[in-house]
Design an enzyme around this catalytic site. Structure first.
Site, mmCIF file in Angstrom:
data_model
loop_
_atom_site.group_PDB
_atom_site.id
_atom_site.type_symbol
_atom_site.label_atom_id
_atom_site.label_comp_id
_atom_site.label_asym_id
_atom_site.label_seq_id
_atom_site.Cartn_x
_atom_site.Cartn_y
_atom_site.Cartn_z
ATOM 1 N N PRO A 313 0.788 -1.132 0.079
ATOM 2 C CA PRO A 313 -0.011 0.057 0.049
ATOM 3 C C PRO A 313 0.842 1.276 -0.163
ATOM 4 O O PRO A 313 0.926 2.138 0.990
ATOM 5 C CB PRO A 313 -0.811 -0.155 1.271
ATOM 6 C CG PRO A 313 -0.029 -0.974 2.271
ATOM 7 C CD PRO A 313 0.614 -1.893 1.421
ATOM 8 N N CYS A 314 1.222 1.668 -1.264
ATOM 9 C CA CYS A 314 2.030 3.010 -1.170
ATOM 10 C C CYS A 314 1.234 4.024 -0.994
ATOM 11 O O CYS A 314 1.474 5.193 -1.208
ATOM 12 C CB CYS A 314 2.894 2.641 -2.542
ATOM 13 S SG CYS A 314 2.295 2.399 -4.108
#
Length: 345
Positions: A313-314
């Site tokens: 989850p950037c």
């Protein structure tokens, strides 16, 4: 950010990258549409933008019959899904036009669907899939002769020529190469492409990401592999878990991931996986956790090199002042994902 003017520009341009982030409700007709709808565009003063189909229906709007906003955009039609399942069950099977007609499918319709969604005809897709299956059998130690005839080829020379045109090597020399399968997925935020190796998912990106072609080349190089359309068991798990995520029922993913990279990139990506659902972190905090508080730019670059959106989850990384920073899938998607996770945390 999604101002009225920006959303109106998106519907005028029929921009598919805004799929799922908002819907257009037309006051004069009482219908609501997805951003990429091809119907004639209303004037801005006659438009109301809503965040969900549910909100549009609650306000009394009806779904558009042109873009069908209640259906998943680009979803594989049931007859074609059944056709693919039959092909997966028996890769040597050849569906010619006569067989398609017997199944109640119009060959031209099938061809157009595959060209639109996969960039190749169905017959080309079948050939690629047979070769993919043959490649796997050869990697497992099967003989070239047996593999050729099991794949439905009538001659060894025809099999060898087809094989070499795709993989660049003769079948007998293929055991040093790998295969990475690519598949198309439909999500509420638009089309995504996924790649899977034997070890797990190695790419998940929105189809309109500018760096997608570069990422695919990097995967082929890092995996010493050819990237071809085909089925991989990891895709089934990925689709199921992504559906649960978008429905607000899943906060973490268990599908195996395969992320080759430098030791520093591996450290940064692991920090991304450690950011809890519904929360955010910053590049500065990541750098401090790594014991290198001055390496903020290097951390940001490593974040940008992440090839597995959503699962790694950037999108949960923001700037120190709370502003949204760049995101390969578009800042509007990043905002949607953060809002979605906050609502379902």
């Amino acid at each position: 950010m999604l101002t009225r003017e920006r959303m109106y520009q998106a519907i005028v341009e029929k921009d598919t990258s805004f799929e799922g982030t908002f819907f257009t409700a037309v006051k004069t007709t009482g219908i609501f549409c997805r951003p990429s709808c091809t119907a004639r565009k209303p004037k801005l003063e006659n438009v109301e933008f809503v965040t969900s189909a549910k909100e549009a229906i609650q306000k009394g709007y009806r779904p558009c019959k042109v873009c069908r906003p209640l259906e998943k955009s680009g979803e594989t039609p049931a007859p074609i899904r059944e056709l693919l399942e039959a092909l997966y069950a028996d890769p040597s099977k050849k569906f010619r036009d006569g067989e398609l007609t017997a199944l109640g499918l119009e060959p031209t319709t099938v061809r157009r669907w595959f060209l639109k969604n996969h960039g190749i005809t169905f017959h080309a897709y079948q050939r690629m899939f047979r070769l993919n299956s043959a490649f796997r059998h050869l990697r497992e130690g099967a003989s070239v002769t047996g593999t050729a005839f099991e794949a439905g080829y009538d001659s060894l020379s025809g099999f060898a020529d087809s094989f070499k045109s795709v993989f660049g090597v003769a079948p007998s020399n293929s055991r040093s190469r790998n295969v990475v399968n690519v598949s198309r997925l439909e999500t509420p935020l638009g089309t995504m492409f996924a790649c899977a190796a034997a070890s797990g998912i190695c790419l998940l990106e929105f189809s309109d990401r500018k760096m997608l072609e570069t990422e695919l080349k990097d995967i082929a190089r890092l995996h010493n592999a050819e990237i071809i359309p085909g089925h991989n068991p990891h895709f089934d798990t990925l689709r199921s878990q992504l559906d649960e995520y978008f429905e607000g029922k899943r906060k973490s993913f268990s599908v195996p991931l395969f992320m080759p990279g430098t030791p520093f990139q591996q450290q940064v990506w692991q920090l991304l996986l450690d950011v809890p659902f519904g929360t955010t972190s910053t590049y500065k905090r990541q750098a401090q956790t790594l014991g290198s508080p001055s390496a903020i730019r290097a951390v940001a670059r490593a974040n940008g090199m992440n090839r597995i959106s959503i699962l790694v989850p950037c999108h949960r990384i923001i700037s120190e002042d709370g502003q949204l920073t760049g995101y390969g899938g578009g800042v509007h998607r990043k905002q949607w994902l953060l809002d979605h996770e906050k609502k379902n945390a």
